[in-house]
Design a protein around this motif. Structure first.
Motif, PDB file in Angstrom:
ATOM      1  N   ALA A  24      41.847  45.545  32.741  1.00 37.69           N
ATOM      2  CA  ALA A  24      41.617  46.980  32.927  1.00 37.69           C
ATOM      3  C   ALA A  24      42.700  47.848  32.281  1.00 37.69           C
ATOM      4  CB  ALA A  24      41.501  47.314  34.417  1.00 37.69           C
ATOM      5  N   ARG A  25      43.714  47.245  31.730  1.00 38.43           N
ATOM      6  CA  ARG A  25      44.764  47.971  31.003  1.00 38.43           C
ATOM      7  C   ARG A  25      45.318  49.160  31.785  1.00 38.43           C
ATOM      8  NH1 ARG A  25      42.459  47.842  24.872  1.00 38.43           N
ATOM      9  NH2 ARG A  25      42.756  45.636  24.584  1.00 38.43           N
ATOM     10  N   ASP A  26      46.336  48.885  32.554  1.00 34.26           N
ATOM     11  CA  ASP A  26      47.082  49.912  33.293  1.00 34.26           C
ATOM     12  C   ASP A  26      46.319  50.551  34.447  1.00 34.26           C
ATOM     13  OD1 ASP A  26      49.271  49.497  31.565  1.00 34.26           O
ATOM     14  OD2 ASP A  26      48.453  50.936  30.134  1.00 34.26           O
ATOM     15  N   ASP A  59      25.164  31.635  34.262  1.00 26.97           N
ATOM     16  CA  ASP A  59      24.809  31.247  32.898  1.00 26.97           C
ATOM     17  C   ASP A  59      23.419  31.726  32.477  1.00 26.97           C
ATOM     18  OD1 ASP A  59      27.243  29.958  32.661  1.00 26.97           O
ATOM     19  OD2 ASP A  59      26.442  28.023  33.304  1.00 26.97           O
ATOM     20  N   GLU A  60      22.604  32.173  33.424  1.00 26.28           N
ATOM     21  CA  GLU A  60      21.244  32.627  33.109  1.00 26.28           C
ATOM     22  C   GLU A  60      21.227  34.012  32.476  1.00 26.28           C
ATOM     23  OE1 GLU A  60      18.842  32.467  36.599  1.00 26.28           O
ATOM     24  OE2 GLU A  60      19.324  30.373  36.985  1.00 26.28           O
ATOM     25  N   VAL A  61      22.316  34.756  32.619  1.00 23.68           N
ATOM     26  CA  VAL A  61      22.365  36.126  32.099  1.00 23.68           C
ATOM     27  C   VAL A  61      23.250  36.155  30.853  1.00 23.68           C
ATOM     28  CG1 VAL A  61      23.031  38.510  32.607  1.00 23.68           C
ATOM     29  CG2 VAL A  61      22.045  37.095  34.405  1.00 23.68           C
ATOM     30  N   PRO A  62      22.683  36.532  29.703  1.00 19.98           N
ATOM     31  CA  PRO A  62      23.510  36.653  28.498  1.00 19.98           C
ATOM     32  C   PRO A  62      24.599  37.709  28.699  1.00 19.98           C
ATOM     33  CG  PRO A  62      21.163  36.719  27.956  1.00 19.98           C
ATOM     34  CD  PRO A  62      21.268  36.820  29.449  1.00 19.98           C
ATOM     35  N   SER A  63      25.734  37.497  28.083  1.00 21.03           N
ATOM     36  CA  SER A  63      26.862  38.421  28.230  1.00 21.03           C
ATOM     37  C   SER A  63      26.475  39.855  27.885  1.00 21.03           C
ATOM     38  CB  SER A  63      28.035  37.978  27.351  1.00 21.03           C
ATOM     39  OG  SER A  63      28.543  36.753  27.803  1.00 21.03           O
ATOM     40  N   ALA A  64      25.748  40.032  26.798  1.00 22.66           N
ATOM     41  CA  ALA A  64      25.367  41.387  26.379  1.00 22.66           C
ATOM     42  C   ALA A  64      24.517  42.075  27.447  1.00 22.66           C
ATOM     43  CB  ALA A  64      24.622  41.344  25.049  1.00 22.66           C
ATOM     44  N   VAL A  65      23.644  41.330  28.092  1.00 23.51           N
ATOM     45  CA  VAL A  65      22.796  41.897  29.146  1.00 23.51           C
ATOM     46  C   VAL A  65      23.649  42.270  30.355  1.00 23.51           C
ATOM     47  CG1 VAL A  65      20.909  41.405  30.768  1.00 23.51           C
ATOM     48  CG2 VAL A  65      20.722  40.697  28.379  1.00 23.51           C
ATOM     49  N   ALA A  66      24.557  41.390  30.748  1.00 14.11           N
ATOM     50  CA  ALA A  66      25.427  41.678  31.893  1.00 14.11           C
ATOM     51  C   ALA A  66      26.229  42.953  31.638  1.00 14.11           C
ATOM     52  CB  ALA A  66      26.360  40.500  32.160  1.00 14.11           C
ATOM     53  N   ASP A 121      25.568  45.446  29.401  1.00 13.47           N
ATOM     54  CA  ASP A 121      24.674  46.615  29.301  1.00 13.47           C
ATOM     55  C   ASP A 121      24.198  47.073  30.674  1.00 13.47           C
ATOM     56  OD1 ASP A 121      24.910  46.652  26.562  1.00 13.47           O
ATOM     57  OD2 ASP A 121      22.958  45.714  26.175  1.00 13.47           O
ATOM     58  N   GLU A 122      23.826  46.143  31.525  1.00 16.94           N
ATOM     59  CA  GLU A 122      23.348  46.507  32.860  1.00 16.94           C
ATOM     60  C   GLU A 122      24.465  47.152  33.680  1.00 16.94           C
ATOM     61  OE1 GLU A 122      20.332  46.222  34.516  1.00 16.94           O
ATOM     62  OE2 GLU A 122      19.260  45.485  32.768  1.00 16.94           O
ATOM     63  N   ALA A 123      25.676  46.620  33.575  1.00 12.60           N
ATOM     64  CA  ALA A 123      26.805  47.199  34.308  1.00 12.60           C
ATOM     65  C   ALA A 123      27.117  48.603  33.796  1.00 12.60           C
ATOM     66  CB  ALA A 123      28.027  46.291  34.186  1.00 12.60           C
ATOM     67  N   VAL A 124      27.087  48.785  32.502  1.00 11.61           N
ATOM     68  CA  VAL A 124      27.351  50.110  31.923  1.00 11.61           C
ATOM     69  C   VAL A 124      26.306  51.110  32.404  1.00 11.61           C
ATOM     70  CG1 VAL A 124      27.361  51.413  29.750  1.00 11.61           C
ATOM     71  CG2 VAL A 124      28.630  49.253  29.926  1.00 11.61           C
ATOM     72  N   VAL A 183      36.291  47.080  29.813  1.00 11.96           N
ATOM     73  CA  VAL A 183      36.818  45.990  30.653  1.00 11.96           C
ATOM     74  C   VAL A 183      35.951  44.751  30.509  1.00 11.96           C
ATOM     75  CG1 VAL A 183      37.305  45.245  33.007  1.00 11.96           C
ATOM     76  CG2 VAL A 183      37.932  47.563  32.296  1.00 11.96           C
ATOM     77  N   LEU A 184      34.652  44.917  30.653  1.00 11.53           N
ATOM     78  CA  LEU A 184      33.767  43.745  30.556  1.00 11.53           C
ATOM     79  C   LEU A 184      33.749  43.145  29.161  1.00 11.53           C
ATOM     80  CD1 LEU A 184      30.766  44.842  32.816  1.00 11.53           C
ATOM     81  CD2 LEU A 184      32.692  43.337  33.403  1.00 11.53           C
ATOM     82  N   GLY A 185      33.842  43.991  28.148  1.00 11.53           N
ATOM     83  CA  GLY A 185      33.899  43.473  26.775  1.00 11.53           C
ATOM     84  C   GLY A 185      35.122  42.613  26.554  1.00 11.53           C
ATOM     85  N   ARG A 186      36.271  43.045  27.052  1.00 16.92           N
ATOM     86  CA  ARG A 186      37.493  42.245  26.930  1.00 16.92           C
ATOM     87  C   ARG A 186      37.362  40.921  27.690  1.00 16.92           C
ATOM     88  NH1 ARG A 186      39.484  47.481  26.767  1.00 16.92           N
ATOM     89  NH2 ARG A 186      39.934  47.673  28.996  1.00 16.92           N
ATOM     90  N   ILE A 187      36.770  40.979  28.875  1.00 15.01           N
ATOM     91  CA  ILE A 187      36.584  39.748  29.654  1.00 15.01           C
ATOM     92  C   ILE A 187      35.642  38.795  28.927  1.00 15.01           C
ATOM     93  CG2 ILE A 187      35.620  38.796  31.801  1.00 15.01           C
ATOM     94  CD1 ILE A 187      36.726  41.369  33.204  1.00 15.01           C
ATOM     95  N   ALA A 188      34.556  39.329  28.377  1.00 16.97           N
ATOM     96  CA  ALA A 188      33.583  38.488  27.664  1.00 16.97           C
ATOM     97  C   ALA A 188      34.217  37.805  26.450  1.00 16.97           C
ATOM     98  CB  ALA A 188      32.380  39.331  27.236  1.00 16.97           C
ATOM     99  N   ARG A 189      35.111  38.500  25.772  1.00 16.97           N
ATOM    100  CA  ARG A 189      35.754  37.908  24.596  1.00 16.97           C
ATOM    101  C   ARG A 189      36.710  36.773  24.960  1.00 16.97           C
ATOM    102  NH1 ARG A 189      35.389  43.263  22.967  1.00 16.97           N
ATOM    103  NH2 ARG A 189      37.491  43.832  23.638  1.00 16.97           N
ATOM    104  N   THR A 190      37.246  36.791  26.172  1.00 15.14           N
ATOM    105  CA  THR A 190      38.186  35.747  26.574  1.00 15.14           C
ATOM    106  C   THR A 190      37.523  34.630  27.367  1.00 15.14           C
ATOM    107  OG1 THR A 190      38.816  36.890  28.628  1.00 15.14           O
ATOM    108  CG2 THR A 190      40.119  37.369  26.634  1.00 15.14           C
ATOM    109  N   ALA A 191      36.262  34.840  27.768  1.00 13.95           N
ATOM    110  CA  ALA A 191      35.571  33.844  28.612  1.00 13.95           C
ATOM    111  C   ALA A 191      35.105  32.658  27.796  1.00 13.95           C
ATOM    112  CB  ALA A 191      34.387  34.488  29.318  1.00 13.95           C
TER     113      ALA A 191
END
Length: 136
Positions: free
Chosen positions: A71-73, A98-105, A107-110, A128-136
């Motif tokens: 979340a950066r600061d 694993d049933e939900v693609p990262s992009a869908v998760a 987009d739905e949260a946004v 925040v979610l984009g950073r988490i998805a890149r490190t997952a």
């Protein structure tokens, strides 16, 4: 609106209520389960909402750690309660479903953040979610 989108809204409501009231999510979930039993037409969304909330409960420490780390600061307690709940749902879907693609998760949260929180929340949740998805 899909059953899963409705379920995310129900899960958001449960997690938000628990956070604002200072209740355990399991207590709010149990009350919602009683209400859901009398609404068979909403059964499809209830099952996934329960899965989300149970998952957030089971992995809360790890989910919150991911949010704080990415979340950066931002401290978790400084975030709006809606944003915390949305992020917890999004992180659970990213890391534990694993049933939900990262992009869908993401987009739905946004979309939840845009609909129920501040004007800036959509981009905050996305970052925040984009950073988490890149490190997952």
């Amino acid at each position: 609106m899909s059953a899963r989108s409705k379920a995310r809204k129900r899960a958001l409501d449960i997690l938000f209520q628990a956070d604002v009231r200072g209740d355990e999510p399991a207590v709010v979930l149990a009350a919602e389960a009683q209400r859901a039993a009398s609404e068979p037409a909403r059964q499809a969304s209830w099952l996934y909402a329960r899965e989300i909330v149970d998952g957030v409960i089971d992995h809360r420490d790890e989910i919150d750690e991911q949010i704080v780390t990415h979340a950066r600061d931002w401290k978790l307690e400084r975030m709006p309660a809606v944003d915390r709940a949305v992020l917890r749902i999004g992180v659970w879907e990213l890391l534990f479903n694993d049933e939900v693609p990262s992009a869908v998760a993401i987009d739905e949260a946004v979309e939840l953040a845009k609909e129920f929180s501040t004007d800036e929340s959509g981009s905050f949740v996305h970052g925040v979610l984009g950073r988490i998805a890149r490190t997952a």
